[in-house]
Motif scaffolding. Sequence first.
Motif, short mmCIF file in Angstrom:
data_model
loop_
_atom_site.label_atom_id
_atom_site.label_comp_id
_atom_site.label_asym_id
_atom_site.label_seq_id
_atom_site.Cartn_x
_atom_site.Cartn_y
_atom_site.Cartn_z
N UNK A 232 73.05 32.64 28.94
CA UNK A 232 74.17 32.06 28.02
C UNK A 232 75.50 32.32 28.57
N UNK A 233 75.66 33.25 29.28
CA UNK A 233 76.98 33.54 29.82
C UNK A 233 77.49 32.58 30.93
N UNK A 234 76.63 31.83 31.45
CA UNK A 234 76.78 30.99 32.65
C UNK A 234 77.43 29.83 32.08
N UNK A 235 77.21 29.64 30.47
CA UNK A 235 77.74 28.25 30.14
C UNK A 235 78.37 28.52 28.64
N UNK A 236 79.01 27.46 28.30
CA UNK A 236 79.56 27.61 26.71
C UNK A 236 78.52 26.83 25.95
N UNK A 237 78.45 27.44 24.59
CA UNK A 237 77.85 27.01 23.57
C UNK A 237 77.92 25.37 23.57
N UNK A 238 79.09 25.04 23.41
CA UNK A 238 79.48 23.48 23.24
C UNK A 238 78.97 22.71 24.52
N UNK A 239 79.14 23.30 25.75
CA UNK A 239 78.62 22.64 26.56
C UNK A 239 77.25 22.33 26.65
N UNK A 240 76.29 23.16 26.43
CA UNK A 240 75.03 23.16 26.10
C UNK A 240 74.47 22.08 25.07
N UNK A 241 75.17 22.17 24.01
CA UNK A 241 75.00 21.20 22.96
C UNK A 241 75.41 19.91 23.36
N UNK A 242 76.43 19.71 23.88
CA UNK A 242 76.74 18.41 24.62
C UNK A 242 75.75 17.86 25.54
N UNK A 243 75.05 18.73 26.50
CA UNK A 243 73.97 18.26 27.30
C UNK A 243 72.89 17.68 26.53
N UNK A 244 72.51 18.59 25.50
CA UNK A 244 71.33 18.06 24.75
C UNK A 244 71.80 16.66 23.96
N UNK A 245 72.89 16.51 23.48
CA UNK A 245 73.59 15.30 22.73
C UNK A 245 73.35 14.05 23.87
N UNK A 246 73.70 14.35 25.07
CA UNK A 246 73.69 13.12 25.97
C UNK A 246 72.48 12.80 26.31
N UNK A 247 71.49 13.66 26.14
CA UNK A 247 70.21 13.36 26.83
C UNK A 247 69.55 12.70 25.73
N UNK A 248 69.89 12.89 24.51
CA UNK A 248 69.03 12.22 23.44
C UNK A 248 69.85 10.79 23.26
N UNK A 249 71.19 10.90 23.50
CA UNK A 249 71.88 9.52 23.60
C UNK A 249 71.16 8.49 24.66
N UNK A 250 70.88 9.18 25.75
CA UNK A 250 70.44 8.20 26.93
C UNK A 250 69.13 7.88 26.56
N UNK A 251 68.18 8.53 25.94
CA UNK A 251 67.04 8.04 25.59
C UNK A 251 67.15 7.08 24.51
N UNK A 252 67.83 7.20 23.34
CA UNK A 252 68.11 6.32 22.26
C UNK A 252 68.46 5.32 22.80
N UNK A 253 69.51 5.08 23.64
CA UNK A 253 69.94 3.80 24.31
C UNK A 253 68.75 3.05 24.99
N UNK A 254 67.98 3.64 25.78
CA UNK A 254 66.70 2.96 26.26
C UNK A 254 66.03 2.57 25.11
#
Length: 260
Positions: A232-254
């Motif tokens: 976890x120390x290599x990332x921020x919680x906000x960044x990891x949450x944003x990565x998950x959200x962007x993945x979900x958005x990409x699949x949703x778009x398709x």
Amino acid sequence: MSKSQDTVPALRRAVRILDMVKDAAKPPLAADVARQLDLPRSTAHGLLAVMQELGLLEKTVTQGYRLGTRLLDWAGDVTEKRDLVSEFYHVLETRTDVEAFTVTLTMLEGAEVVYVACRNSATVLGASFRVGMRLPAIFTATGNAILAGMDDASFREWLALHPVTTWPQPLTPNGICSVTTLVREIGEIKERGYAVDDEQVHDGLWCFGAAVKDHSGRALAGIGISLPQAELGRYSVERLGAVAARLAEAVSFRLGYRVG
């Protein structure tokens, strides 16, 4: 034919009837089914009556039989899941920024999430993910993301169907164990756009999840990215949450979802 193949003759006959009805040029009558499949008339009539009752067949105005709408429901569900999984893997192929994480795709079934797709990272997580695995939804980031994606009426209905008295014991000391805590968590997920499993499933394992939506905006599934607490120390919680959200958005778009 072996003895094991003969254990469910009624089911085999029902499948033969469905195949016959599907291939027929016009809806066959009960007599046609009996004659073409070499069945006793009483057997054919009995099977047809039950299959009609279950929605597998429908009777036409000419007293013939056609495939029932229940089969369409099944086919639609299979197609939806197949499309969902294929689009999930397609998106992963284009995203090099998630190679360090284990990425999972789950769907809500009752009070549990079932894992329908998974790509494990090379990092040892201390817990293995596999297709078909089930976990209590309230302890998982993907499960809570799906619950947060529901409208208020649907969420209240889910709570009524799965009251706190039926909830399992927490898997770790961090597990949600009250409706108050769950409702608060759902509210926070709605505000920030992603869910966090802070070692609720497994000690030392964190997961960030977001809801995948279908073309209508319904929360269809949840995507999660998992990593060891030590990373976890290599990332921020906000960044990891944003990565998950962007993945979900990409699949949703398709899948046809468009914001607004």
